[in-house]
Every structure is written in structure tokens, then in C-alpha cells.
Scaffold this motif. Structure first.
Motif, PDB file in Angstrom:
ATOM      1  N   MET A   1       1.075  -1.180  -0.196  1.00 58.95           N
ATOM      2  CA  MET A   1      -0.126   0.239   0.091  1.00 58.95           C
ATOM      3  C   MET A   1       0.730   1.053  -0.048  1.00 58.95           C
ATOM      4  SD  MET A   1      -2.856  -1.443  -0.156  1.00 58.95           S
ATOM      5  CE  MET A   1      -4.206  -0.123   0.397  1.00 58.95           C
ATOM      6  N   ALA A   2       0.431   2.150  -0.496  1.00 53.96           N
ATOM      7  CA  ALA A   2       1.118   3.431  -0.745  1.00 53.96           C
ATOM      8  C   ALA A   2       0.306   4.758  -0.235  1.00 53.96           C
ATOM      9  CB  ALA A   2       1.725   3.583  -2.233  1.00 53.96           C
ATOM     10  N   THR A   3       0.633   5.701   0.015  1.00 50.98           N
ATOM     11  CA  THR A   3       0.144   6.888   0.377  1.00 50.98           C
ATOM     12  C   THR A   3       0.558   8.068  -1.084  1.00 50.98           C
ATOM     13  OG1 THR A   3       0.059   6.825   2.830  1.00 50.98           O
ATOM     14  CG2 THR A   3      -0.204   9.090   1.846  1.00 50.98           C
ATOM     15  N   LEU A   4      -0.599   8.583  -1.245  1.00 50.72           N
ATOM     16  CA  LEU A   4      -0.565   9.409  -2.541  1.00 50.72           C
ATOM     17  C   LEU A   4      -1.412  10.764  -1.997  1.00 50.72           C
ATOM     18  CD1 LEU A   4       0.235   9.840  -5.457  1.00 50.72           C
ATOM     19  CD2 LEU A   4      -1.836   9.264  -6.192  1.00 50.72           C
ATOM     20  N   ILE A   5      -0.601  11.752  -2.127  1.00 52.73           N
ATOM     21  CA  ILE A   5      -1.095  13.006  -1.781  1.00 52.73           C
ATOM     22  C   ILE A   5      -1.549  14.000  -3.099  1.00 52.73           C
ATOM     23  CG2 ILE A   5      -0.692  15.343  -0.788  1.00 52.73           C
ATOM     24  CD1 ILE A   5       0.605  13.672   1.450  1.00 52.73           C
ATOM     25  N   LEU A  29       7.280  23.450  -0.969  1.00 52.04           N
ATOM     26  CA  LEU A  29       6.245  22.387  -0.400  1.00 52.04           C
ATOM     27  C   LEU A  29       6.013  22.455   0.898  1.00 52.04           C
ATOM     28  CD1 LEU A  29       6.836  19.700  -2.952  1.00 52.04           C
ATOM     29  CD2 LEU A  29       5.037  21.514  -3.017  1.00 52.04           C
ATOM     30  N   ALA A  30       7.190  22.851   1.799  1.00 53.04           N
ATOM     31  CA  ALA A  30       7.167  22.505   3.032  1.00 53.04           C
ATOM     32  C   ALA A  30       6.341  23.521   3.801  1.00 53.04           C
ATOM     33  CB  ALA A  30       8.677  22.711   3.656  1.00 53.04           C
ATOM     34  N   ASP A  31       6.091  24.452   3.133  1.00 57.58           N
ATOM     35  CA  ASP A  31       5.105  25.356   3.533  1.00 57.58           C
ATOM     36  C   ASP A  31       3.496  24.832   3.714  1.00 57.58           C
ATOM     37  OD1 ASP A  31       6.879  27.615   4.021  1.00 57.58           O
ATOM     38  OD2 ASP A  31       6.919  28.061   1.817  1.00 57.58           O
ATOM     39  N   TRP A  32       3.319  23.820   2.991  1.00 58.74           N
ATOM     40  CA  TRP A  32       2.114  23.278   2.547  1.00 58.74           C
ATOM     41  C   TRP A  32       1.762  21.654   2.938  1.00 58.74           C
ATOM     42  CZ3 TRP A  32      -0.934  27.434   1.345  1.00 58.74           C
ATOM     43  CH2 TRP A  32      -0.184  28.495   0.768  1.00 58.74           C
ATOM     44  N   ILE A  33       2.892  21.260   2.933  1.00 58.52           N
ATOM     45  CA  ILE A  33       2.707  19.735   3.078  1.00 58.52           C
ATOM     46  C   ILE A  33       3.567  19.348   4.447  1.00 58.52           C
ATOM     47  CG2 ILE A  33       3.356  17.325   2.382  1.00 58.52           C
ATOM     48  CD1 ILE A  33       1.105  18.538   1.115  1.00 58.52           C
ATOM     49  N   THR A  34       3.001  18.883   5.751  1.00 58.29           N
ATOM     50  CA  THR A  34       3.427  18.623   6.780  1.00 58.29           C
ATOM     51  C   THR A  34       3.975  17.226   7.170  1.00 58.29           C
ATOM     52  OG1 THR A  34       1.677  18.677   7.922  1.00 58.29           O
ATOM     53  CG2 THR A  34       2.812  20.563   7.812  1.00 58.29           C
ATOM     54  N   ARG A  35       3.255  16.202   6.205  1.00 60.17           N
ATOM     55  CA  ARG A  35       3.417  14.879   6.337  1.00 60.17           C
ATOM     56  C   ARG A  35       4.803  14.714   5.995  1.00 60.17           C
ATOM     57  NH1 ARG A  35      -1.189  10.747   5.299  1.00 60.17           N
ATOM     58  NH2 ARG A  35      -0.165   8.770   5.437  1.00 60.17           N
ATOM     59  N   PRO A  36       5.364  13.892   7.109  1.00 60.21           N
ATOM     60  CA  PRO A  36       6.847  13.570   6.701  1.00 60.21           C
ATOM     61  C   PRO A  36       6.919  12.027   5.710  1.00 60.21           C
ATOM     62  CG  PRO A  36       6.289  12.498   8.694  1.00 60.21           C
ATOM     63  CD  PRO A  36       4.978  13.374   8.258  1.00 60.21           C
ATOM     64  N   LEU A  51      -2.285  20.680  -9.904  1.00 63.10           N
ATOM     65  CA  LEU A  51      -2.315  19.235  -9.365  1.00 63.10           C
ATOM     66  C   LEU A  51      -0.666  19.072  -9.395  1.00 63.10           C
ATOM     67  CD1 LEU A  51      -3.391  16.870  -8.283  1.00 63.10           C
ATOM     68  CD2 LEU A  51      -3.798  16.114 -10.517  1.00 63.10           C
ATOM     69  N   LEU A  52      -0.154  18.776  -8.144  1.00 61.18           N
ATOM     70  CA  LEU A  52       1.174  18.051  -8.193  1.00 61.18           C
ATOM     71  C   LEU A  52       0.994  16.663  -6.978  1.00 61.18           C
ATOM     72  CD1 LEU A  52       4.277  18.268  -8.385  1.00 61.18           C
ATOM     73  CD2 LEU A  52       4.229  19.465  -6.098  1.00 61.18           C
ATOM     74  N   LEU A  53       1.444  15.691  -7.401  1.00 56.29           N
ATOM     75  CA  LEU A  53       1.243  14.625  -6.640  1.00 56.29           C
ATOM     76  C   LEU A  53       2.595  14.262  -5.815  1.00 56.29           C
ATOM     77  CD1 LEU A  53      -0.488  12.063  -9.465  1.00 56.29           C
ATOM     78  CD2 LEU A  53      -1.429  13.568  -7.804  1.00 56.29           C
ATOM     79  N   LEU A  54       2.273  13.539  -4.519  1.00 59.66           N
ATOM     80  CA  LEU A  54       3.391  13.458  -4.058  1.00 59.66           C
ATOM     81  C   LEU A  54       3.128  11.799  -3.206  1.00 59.66           C
ATOM     82  CD1 LEU A  54       2.452  16.675  -2.906  1.00 59.66           C
ATOM     83  CD2 LEU A  54       4.794  16.472  -1.912  1.00 59.66           C
ATOM     84  N   THR A  55       4.233  11.331  -3.077  1.00 61.84           N
ATOM     85  CA  THR A  55       3.900   9.887  -2.021  1.00 61.84           C
ATOM     86  C   THR A  55       5.136   9.248  -1.670  1.00 61.84           C
ATOM     87  OG1 THR A  55       3.503   7.561  -3.113  1.00 61.84           O
ATOM     88  CG2 THR A  55       4.926   8.562  -4.474  1.00 61.84           C
TER      89      THR A  55
END
Length: 202
Positions: A1-5, A29-36, A51-55
């Protein structure tokens, strides 16, 4: 399983977590995404939105970002001028750029979308009309969409990515994100190639 933001990257935000500039650092992105533990799958230019995807999954990151996979990406593009049928034909057939011919794109005129205002706003000239296109490409040359529209005579004023593959921006506002869980099939381990035993000459 993977997390996709899925993130709606605002205008003038770097699609990375740090800025190499020591003076006047830019928003990242550090100003908007806090999930490590998540990283961008691909990039979106500093002056582009959407749209920008992070995983957190390397295999999924590669699948999304690798040019070899030709994952389609759709953009709403505001251009200067009223786009001609000839320009649409060129975009659909492929445009010659300095680094080669682009693959054929899907190019469709669309009404001005009801979207958030940009800050700062797009420059406006009373004497020059603007128009909007939905443009879908399946490659990732540097600043490709902007160079394509300029090559056919219509400079890009605003660029918003709305879809990457099966994932779309939906109703996310600038800076907003949502996380989804993706079932990523396990990749079988690669068997090391057999090495031929070298025989000593006598």
C-alpha cells in the motif's frame, strides 16, 4: 500500500521542500505539506498552478514521474489572443521545438473556467483578448506547454494542471491537499544474471 497526496500547488511555490537560494527564499512544499516521508512524483513549474502528486512509495513515484510511462497530463491554459484552427491543428499534430518535435497533443478550446483568482493577477490589456484551452500531453519536456503555445503564436498567460493519469484536481483550492491510499502491486525481486565461470588457461 502507498500513500498518495494530491496537492493544488499555488502560484509561485517551488515543487520541492527546500530552496537553494540563501537570500529571498521562495515558498516551497514545506509551507503546505507537513506529512513526513513523502516526495513529489514529478514537478510543476514555479509559475504554474494546480495538481502536484506526492507519495511515500518509490515505485509509484517512478510510475508517475518517468517519461517512459507517457502518463497523460491535462492543463487549462490561458493564452494571449483568440486561438485559430491552424494553431489547434499544429498542437494536435506536434510542434517543433528546439529540443525536438512534441508528441501529438489533445487541444480543445474551452470557456473561461470558474476558478480562484491568481495573486498577483494575470496582466490584462484591453486591446488584446485572451482564450482558454484544455491541453493534454504525454511527455515532459522542460516548460513544454508554454513553449508549445508560444511556438504556434499564442503566449501562455496562466497555466493550471488539472489531471495526471487517473488523478484529478477536483475541488481542491490553492494550498489544499487530500491523501488517498493506493494498492501498489509488489514488484517481484529481480534474479541476478548468471555469471559465466571463467576457465583459467593452462
Amino acid at each position: 500500500m502507498a500513500t498518495l497526496i494530491l496537492l493544488n500547488k499555488p502560484f509561485h511555490v517551488l515543487s520541492q521542500f527546500t530552496d537553494e537560494r540563501s537570500t529571498n527564499p521562495r515558498s516551497t512544499l514545506a509551507d503546505w505539506i507537513t506529512r513526513p516521508g513523502v516526495y513529489p512524483a514529478g514537478r510543476l513549474d514555479y509559475d504554474s498552478e494546480g495538481l502536484l502528486l506526492l507519495t511515500d512509495h518509490g515505485g509509484l513515484q517512478h510510475r508517475i514521474a518517468s517519461p517512459a510511462n507517457k502518463m497523460p497530463k491535462t492543463y487549462w491554459v490561458q493564452v494571449e489572443g483568440e486561438v485559430s484552427d491552424e494553431a489547434l491543428r499544429q498542437l494536435r499534430q506536434g510542434v517543433q521545438l528546439k529540443d525536438g518535435l512534441t508528441r501529438p497533443a489533445k487541444a480543445t478550446p474551452i470557456p473561461a473556467p470558474e476558478i480562484w483568482p491568481r495573486n498577483p493577477p494575470v496582466r490584462f490589456r484591453q486591446s488584446v483578448p485572451t482564450s482558454w484551452l484544455a491541453l493534454t500531453i504525454s511527455e515532459g519536456k522542460n516548460r513544454q506547454v508554454r513553449r508549445m503555445t508560444a511556438a504556434v503564436g499564442y503566449p501562455t498567460l496562466r497555466l493550471i494542471r488539472t489531471q495526471i493519469g487517473e488523478w484529478s484536481l477536483g475541488n481542491l483550492q490553492p494550498g489544499e491537499s487530500r491523501a488517498v491510499t493506493i494498492n501498489v502491486p509488489d514488484t517481484p525481486a529481480r534474479t541476478p544474471p548468471k555469471t559465466r565461470r571463467r576457465h583459467r588457461r593452462t
